[in-house]
Design an enzyme around this catalytic site. Structure first.
Site, PDB file in Angstrom:
ATOM      1  N   LYS A  71       0.899  -1.122  -0.040  1.00  0.00           N
ATOM      2  CA  LYS A  71      -0.081  -0.095  -0.062  1.00  0.00           C
ATOM      3  C   LYS A  71       0.936   1.259   0.000  1.00  0.00           C
ATOM      4  CE  LYS A  71      -2.471   1.365   3.677  1.00  0.00           C
ATOM      5  NZ  LYS A  71      -3.656   1.414   4.606  1.00  0.00           N
ATOM      6  N   ARG A 115     -10.259  -2.360   6.654  1.00  0.00           N
ATOM      7  CA  ARG A 115      -9.587  -3.255   7.632  1.00  0.00           C
ATOM      8  C   ARG A 115      -9.295  -2.832   8.940  1.00  0.00           C
ATOM      9  NH1 ARG A 115      -5.059   0.290   9.160  1.00  0.00           N
ATOM     10  NH2 ARG A 115      -3.206   0.178   7.565  1.00  0.00           N
ATOM     11  N   ASP A 164     -18.576  13.564  19.275  1.00  0.00           N
ATOM     12  CA  ASP A 164     -17.806  14.475  18.457  1.00  0.00           C
ATOM     13  C   ASP A 164     -18.125  15.977  18.718  1.00  0.00           C
ATOM     14  OD1 ASP A 164     -16.219  13.657  15.548  1.00  0.00           O
ATOM     15  OD2 ASP A 164     -16.799  15.814  15.783  1.00  0.00           O
ATOM     16  N   VAL A 165     -16.887  16.804  18.270  1.00  0.00           N
ATOM     17  CA  VAL A 165     -17.053  18.088  18.677  1.00  0.00           C
ATOM     18  C   VAL A 165     -18.041  18.906  17.597  1.00  0.00           C
ATOM     19  CG1 VAL A 165     -14.841  18.354  19.892  1.00  0.00           C
ATOM     20  CG2 VAL A 165     -14.722  18.482  17.359  1.00  0.00           C
ATOM     21  N   GLY A 223      -7.249   5.728  16.949  1.00  0.00           N
ATOM     22  CA  GLY A 223      -6.658   7.056  16.204  1.00  0.00           C
ATOM     23  C   GLY A 223      -5.396   7.183  16.214  1.00  0.00           C
ATOM     24  N   ALA A 224      -4.571   6.738  16.991  1.00  0.00           N
ATOM     25  CA  ALA A 224      -3.343   6.915  17.235  1.00  0.00           C
ATOM     26  C   ALA A 224      -2.369   6.063  16.095  1.00  0.00           C
ATOM     27  CB  ALA A 224      -2.512   6.739  18.554  1.00  0.00           C
ATOM     28  N   ASP A 225      -1.998   6.879  15.110  1.00  0.00           N
ATOM     29  CA  ASP A 225      -1.133   6.190  14.034  1.00  0.00           C
ATOM     30  C   ASP A 225      -0.022   6.953  13.668  1.00  0.00           C
ATOM     31  OD1 ASP A 225      -2.158   8.431  12.756  1.00  0.00           O
ATOM     32  OD2 ASP A 225      -2.892   7.169  11.103  1.00  0.00           O
TER      33      ASP A 225
END
Length: 330
Positions: A71, A115, A164-165, A223-225
């Site tokens: 990818k 995925r 969500d904000v 979320g942390a990537d």
């Protein structure tokens, strides 16, 4: 022999979620057994364009199939305002391991969403309470949709609370699912007191505290990537049964990366990797567990596993656009 060109719509149509979940679980197992090759993600930094490229290659041999691919994905934050393009775009090249023939070139952005949801579903299936019926989601962006699609495939989800904000993002999510679930907007704490919580935000300062979670909530920290991202308070990570997808990636850029680099977390705080659980080398949820956390960074083996499902379905159903990429004339 023809190469299939598969658009985002083609990927969406052919990524049958129950099969994607099974393939991603197979990929975690292959990686644990040593039947996968996954070189470290490589980066090309482009400061002059405020962006970067990332390459993610992998090969895996599941028990009844094998697959290979790469990818190619970017992150260009200025794209939406300056060029009318998405911040993140991806392209997947899916190849035959035996001959190296490029079987398909497909949209990697839709593939990534599928995925990512599937990985959360695998973790949920092994770490959430068996009778889970409620799902909280923090972050109502594009990733939130596949979290619900996938997790509802492994648990009988009835109630969904999304936080969500952006009120508009919440309303779009509710509108999408209000005929399938009891879905509403709510606070982070209301979402966190569901049986399962998925966090899918890009924040760098924790937004989920220990008080925001139920006594037995399973959390998918998705979320942390990248280095510096951090959604869950350190107290949550220290107290939870903490499962990661890959040691090197998680300590560098996963949910645990900030407290890890500050010395607040170490090896003794990690229960194990998800591959150890799906192969039975470690137990999943037990009767004594409280909060459980899955730290997911997203692995190239997941992309290859999902591409395998997409290609097989597309090939069987004559979907996509075949073309003679290599000029072989057949």
């Amino acid at each position: 022999m023809q190469t299939l060109l598969l658009s985002s719509e083609d990927v969406d149509e052919n990524a049958q979620m129950p099969e994607v979940i099974g393939a991603v679980e197979d990929a975690f197992a292959a990686y644990e057994r040593g039947d996968a090759q996954m070189p470290a993600k490589s980066y090309i930094d482009l400061p002059e364009y405020n962006g970067d490229f990332r390459s993610m290659p992998a090969y895996l041999a599941a028990e009844t199939w094998d697959a290979a691919g790469i990818k190619w994905v970017n992150v260009h934050p200025d794209n939406p305002d300056d060029h009318g393009l998405p911040t993140v775009m991806g392209t997947m090249i899916y190849s035959d391991p035996e001959t190296a023939f490029p079987l398909a070139i497909m949209d990697g952005t839709e593939l990534t969403m599928k995925r990512t949801g599937a990985a959360a579903a695998v973790a949920t299936d092994h770490l959430a309470v068996e009778d889970a019926t409620s799902l909280g989601i923090v972050g109502a962006g594009v990733q939130s949709y596949t979290q619900l699609d996938a997790i509802s495939s492994v648990r009988d989800i009835e109630k969904v609370v999304v936080s969500d904000v952006d009120d508009g993002a919440i309303q779009r999510f509710v509108d999408r699912y209000d005929d399938q679930f009891d879905v509403r907007g709510g606070s982070i704490s209301e979402a966190g007191h569901c049986d399962v919580l998925s966090t899918v935000t890009p924040v760098e300062s924790p937004i989920v505290s220990a008080d925001d979670l139920g006594d037995h909530t399973h959390v998918n920290a998705m979320g942390a990537d990248a280095e510096g991202k951090h959604e869950l308070a350190d107290e949550v990570l220290l107290a939870a049964k903490l499962v990661i997808d890959d040691y090197k990636q998680c300590t560098h850029s996963g949910e645990i990366n900030v407290p890890w680099n500050e010395g607040l977390l170490d090896d003794d705080d990690l229960y194990g990797e998800i591959g150890e659980i799906v192969t039975g080398h470690r137990e999943g949820r037990t009767a004594d567990d409280g909060v459980t956390v899955f730290d997911s960074t997203g692995l190239a083996i997941q992309d290859v596993a999902t591409a395998h499902v997409v290609y097989e379905h597309a090939d069987d159903n004559d979907n996509g656009t075949p073309f003679d990429l290599l000029g072989l004339g057949n």
